[in-house]
Design a protein around this motif. Sequence first.
Motif, PDB file in Angstrom:
ATOM      1  N   LYS A  92      -4.990  13.643  25.611  1.00 49.17           N
ATOM      2  CA  LYS A  92      -5.840  14.643  24.954  1.00 49.17           C
ATOM      3  C   LYS A  92      -6.695  14.029  23.845  1.00 49.17           C
ATOM      4  N   ARG A  93      -6.150  13.034  23.152  1.00 52.13           N
ATOM      5  CA  ARG A  93      -6.903  12.372  22.074  1.00 52.13           C
ATOM      6  C   ARG A  93      -8.046  11.522  22.638  1.00 52.13           C
ATOM      7  N   ASN A  94      -7.752  10.756  23.670  1.00 52.56           N
ATOM      8  CA  ASN A  94      -8.759   9.842  24.225  1.00 52.56           C
ATOM      9  C   ASN A  94      -9.702  10.496  25.220  1.00 52.56           C
ATOM     10  N   LEU A  95      -9.276  11.607  25.800  1.00 51.18           N
ATOM     11  CA  LEU A  95     -10.097  12.300  26.798  1.00 51.18           C
ATOM     12  C   LEU A  95     -10.150  13.796  26.483  1.00 51.18           C
ATOM     13  N   PRO A  96     -10.854  14.157  25.417  1.00 55.06           N
ATOM     14  CA  PRO A  96     -10.912  15.578  25.053  1.00 55.06           C
ATOM     15  C   PRO A  96     -11.506  16.413  26.177  1.00 55.06           C
ATOM     16  N   ASP A  97     -10.911  17.551  26.403  1.00 52.25           N
ATOM     17  CA  ASP A  97     -11.380  18.477  27.449  1.00 52.25           C
ATOM     18  C   ASP A  97     -11.414  17.825  28.827  1.00 52.25           C
ATOM     19  N   TYR A  98     -10.489  16.935  29.098  1.00 49.27           N
ATOM     20  CA  TYR A  98     -10.451  16.224  30.390  1.00 49.27           C
ATOM     21  C   TYR A  98     -10.377  17.179  31.570  1.00 49.27           C
ATOM     22  N   LYS A  99      -9.757  18.334  31.373  1.00 46.57           N
ATOM     23  CA  LYS A  99      -9.631  19.301  32.477  1.00 46.57           C
ATOM     24  C   LYS A  99     -11.007  19.795  32.938  1.00 46.57           C
ATOM     25  N   ASP A 117     -16.281   6.349  25.827  1.00 44.68           N
ATOM     26  CA  ASP A 117     -16.525   5.176  24.985  1.00 44.68           C
ATOM     27  C   ASP A 117     -16.906   3.998  25.893  1.00 44.68           C
ATOM     28  N   GLU A 118     -18.158   3.595  25.822  1.00 41.98           N
ATOM     29  CA  GLU A 118     -18.665   2.540  26.701  1.00 41.98           C
ATOM     30  C   GLU A 118     -17.940   1.211  26.517  1.00 41.98           C
ATOM     31  N   GLU A 119     -17.553   0.898  25.304  1.00 41.64           N
ATOM     32  CA  GLU A 119     -16.826  -0.352  25.051  1.00 41.64           C
ATOM     33  C   GLU A 119     -15.482  -0.388  25.772  1.00 41.64           C
ATOM     34  N   LYS A 120     -14.829   0.757  25.826  1.00 45.39           N
ATOM     35  CA  LYS A 120     -13.479   0.805  26.404  1.00 45.39           C
ATOM     36  C   LYS A 120     -13.474   0.708  27.919  1.00 45.39           C
ATOM     37  N   ILE A 121     -14.596   0.954  28.577  1.00 44.22           N
ATOM     38  CA  ILE A 121     -14.604   0.865  30.041  1.00 44.22           C
ATOM     39  C   ILE A 121     -14.962  -0.528  30.550  1.00 44.22           C
ATOM     40  N   LEU A 122     -15.241  -1.456  29.654  1.00 43.68           N
ATOM     41  CA  LEU A 122     -15.597  -2.814  30.088  1.00 43.68           C
ATOM     42  C   LEU A 122     -14.544  -3.438  31.010  1.00 43.68           C
ATOM     43  N   SER A 175      -7.819  10.883  41.844  1.00 43.05           N
ATOM     44  CA  SER A 175      -8.515  10.806  40.571  1.00 43.05           C
ATOM     45  C   SER A 175      -7.538  10.158  39.599  1.00 43.05           C
ATOM     46  N   PHE A 176      -7.969   9.119  38.922  1.00 40.98           N
ATOM     47  CA  PHE A 176      -7.123   8.431  37.944  1.00 40.98           C
ATOM     48  C   PHE A 176      -7.520   8.875  36.548  1.00 40.98           C
ATOM     49  N   ILE A 177      -6.551   9.282  35.768  1.00 43.97           N
ATOM     50  CA  ILE A 177      -6.773   9.528  34.355  1.00 43.97           C
ATOM     51  C   ILE A 177      -6.338   8.249  33.651  1.00 43.97           C
ATOM     52  N   LEU A 178      -7.251   7.644  32.913  1.00 39.27           N
ATOM     53  CA  LEU A 178      -7.033   6.343  32.290  1.00 39.27           C
ATOM     54  C   LEU A 178      -7.241   6.448  30.775  1.00 39.27           C
ATOM     55  N   PRO A 179      -6.267   6.969  30.041  1.00 37.31           N
ATOM     56  CA  PRO A 179      -6.482   7.208  28.605  1.00 37.31           C
ATOM     57  C   PRO A 179      -6.778   5.949  27.799  1.00 37.31           C
ATOM     58  N   LYS A 180      -6.178   4.826  28.156  1.00 37.15           N
ATOM     59  CA  LYS A 180      -6.433   3.580  27.415  1.00 37.15           C
ATOM     60  C   LYS A 180      -7.915   3.204  27.468  1.00 37.15           C
ATOM     61  N   PHE A 181      -8.557   3.516  28.595  1.00 38.13           N
ATOM     62  CA  PHE A 181      -9.972   3.201  28.774  1.00 38.13           C
ATOM     63  C   PHE A 181     -10.882   4.396  28.479  1.00 38.13           C
ATOM     64  N   CYS A 182     -10.292   5.502  28.005  1.00 35.18           N
ATOM     65  CA  CYS A 182     -11.066   6.727  27.717  1.00 35.18           C
ATOM     66  C   CYS A 182     -11.908   7.115  28.931  1.00 35.18           C
ATOM     67  N   ALA A 183     -11.266   7.104  30.115  1.00 33.70           N
ATOM     68  CA  ALA A 183     -12.025   7.310  31.348  1.00 33.70           C
ATOM     69  C   ALA A 183     -11.227   8.094  32.388  1.00 33.70           C
ATOM     70  N   ILE A 184     -11.985   8.718  33.265  1.00 37.58           N
ATOM     71  CA  ILE A 184     -11.439   9.376  34.457  1.00 37.58           C
ATOM     72  C   ILE A 184     -12.199   8.799  35.642  1.00 37.58           C
ATOM     73  N   TYR A 185     -11.457   8.282  36.598  1.00 38.34           N
ATOM     74  CA  TYR A 185     -12.037   7.619  37.772  1.00 38.34           C
ATOM     75  C   TYR A 185     -11.826   8.542  38.966  1.00 38.34           C
ATOM     76  N   ASN A 186     -12.914   9.051  39.553  1.00 34.68           N
ATOM     77  CA  ASN A 186     -12.841  10.007  40.669  1.00 34.68           C
ATOM     78  C   ASN A 186     -13.370   9.416  41.966  1.00 34.68           C
ATOM     79  N   GLU A 187     -12.602   9.598  43.027  1.00 34.83           N
ATOM     80  CA  GLU A 187     -13.094   9.242  44.354  1.00 34.83           C
ATOM     81  C   GLU A 187     -14.113  10.296  44.785  1.00 34.83           C
ATOM     82  N   GLU A 188     -15.191   9.843  45.395  1.00 35.30           N
ATOM     83  CA  GLU A 188     -16.182  10.750  45.964  1.00 35.30           C
ATOM     84  C   GLU A 188     -16.286  10.478  47.459  1.00 35.30           C
TER      85      GLU A 188
END
Length: 170
Positions: free
Chosen positions: A14-21, A150-155, A126-139
Amino acid sequence: MMSNISKAELKEIKRNLPDYKKIIDQDDSFIENGKYKKIFISVFDHWLTNEEANEMIFVDENLNELKARRKKFKMVAEELHKATDIYFWKYKRNYRMVLKKPTNYKDVLRKCEFDNLWSQSGRRYSFILPKFCAIYNEEWDWTNIVWYTDEEKILPILKIVEKAGLNILK
């Protein structure tokens, strides 16, 4: 086997991905507010024209190409699993979202079903990746989406994607 997550893990999400839902639900009004940005991960090195799409997306009869594409996405999942905690989600009764954590890489493989990916499969994982502040979705079209705050965290994700032989489209 998937395990329940702790309160501390949920707090970190919740801290790293606010409103992730809202991102998972693809809430357009929320997406437009700009809190999250997105990049696309694809087997293609450019956005396809309509003519190219008809030829290049639908490769289900070409077993070698199909296996090669599956292998790339599978490699991304494997490297992400090695690099950080991955969380999956699913809905239960009354539209209640439940988060689970895979206990090992076999759990990730079972959830993602890489051996069943084809040109029109999608939204299976769909991967929830809080360390990287990211959600990875298959399309569906051999192009996945990474939502991030956070662009830095997805490097590290971008390095994994490039190592797997996939392309980053913006």
